[in-house]
Design an enzyme around this catalytic site. Structure first.
Site, PDB file in Angstrom:
ATOM      1  N   ASP A  40      55.095  83.366  57.905  1.00  0.00           N
ATOM      2  CA  ASP A  40      54.609  82.361  58.681  1.00  0.00           C
ATOM      3  C   ASP A  40      54.409  82.467  60.086  1.00  0.00           C
ATOM      4  OD1 ASP A  40      53.641  79.621  59.087  1.00  0.00           O
ATOM      5  OD2 ASP A  40      55.349  78.558  58.388  1.00  0.00           O
ATOM      6  N   THR A 124      59.902  85.155  48.779  1.00  0.00           N
ATOM      7  CA  THR A 124      60.983  86.393  48.663  1.00  0.00           C
ATOM      8  C   THR A 124      61.643  86.858  50.146  1.00  0.00           C
ATOM      9  OG1 THR A 124      59.334  88.036  48.873  1.00  0.00           O
ATOM     10  CG2 THR A 124      59.756  87.030  46.626  1.00  0.00           C
TER      11      THR A 124
END
Ligand code: ADP
Length: 178
Positions: A40, A124
């Site tokens: 992100d 993950t």
């Protein structure tokens, strides 16, 4: 490594998703679309402030859903922001929510007539989803979607480490034999 499904291709690569030239890259976002660490942060850094401006206007994205913004300064024209589940114990609907994140991203890609889309390994990192289990869900979901829709034509998984690549490779091999 590549597998053809219903005229479309699923491909695995090791790399940094911000370098991708697909029509869209997928961001593993949080439900506030507030930016964060990991992939992100890397996407917002590379794409510039325009992406965050669009995210603020959209406001939020519940777990398992997806929204789309432009790609700002990225080579990819669009960023599809989706939110995977935070992994608790595997009994909180995590596989379904993770599958929904992939499905809604693919559906949004089709809606915008995108031919190629690149995914990171959603959930993950900071969200703690066990890598092999997440890889199995990711590839099974994408394969089922392509079996029924045949699009987008190219789906790439861009893995950030050899370990992640190996997990996705093993998941892809399971699909080939199933
Ligand atoms: P989440 O909060 O969904 O777990 P993270 O960004 O913490 O998302 O991690 C998701 C995956 O993205 C991890 O496997 C991490 O190694 C990987 N990742 C981090 N940066 C990048 C990048 N620039 N390109 C591709 N994958 C990345």
């Amino acid at each position: 490594m590549r597998l053809e499904i219903n005229g479309a291709f699923v491909e695995l690569a090791i790399g940094d998703i911000t370098d991708e030239t697909s029509d869209a890259i997928v961001n593993a976002a949080n439900s506030a679309l507030a930016g964060g660490s990991g992939v992100d942060g890397a996407i917002h850094r590379a794409g510039g402030p325009q992406i965050m401006e669009e995210c603020r206007k959209i406001g939020g994205c519940p777990t398992g859903t997806a929204v789309i913004t432009t790609g700002g300064r990225l080579k990819a024209k669009y960023v599809i922001h989706t939110v995977g589940p935070i992994y608790e114990d595997g009994l909180q609907n995590e596989p379904k929510l993770l599958a929904n994140a992939y499905k809604s991203s693919m559906a949004l890609a089709i809606k915008h007539e995108l031919k190629s889309v690149s995914f990171p390994s959603i959930s993950t990192g900071a969200y703690g989803y066990p890598l092999q289990e997440a890889a199995d869900v990711a590839l099974k979901t994408v394969a089922e979607f392509l079996l029924s829709h045949g699009r987008p034509n190219n789906v790439r998984f861009v893995l950030f480490s050899q370990t992640a690549f190996d997990a996705y490779k093993s998941a892809l091999e399971k699909l080939k034999t199933s």
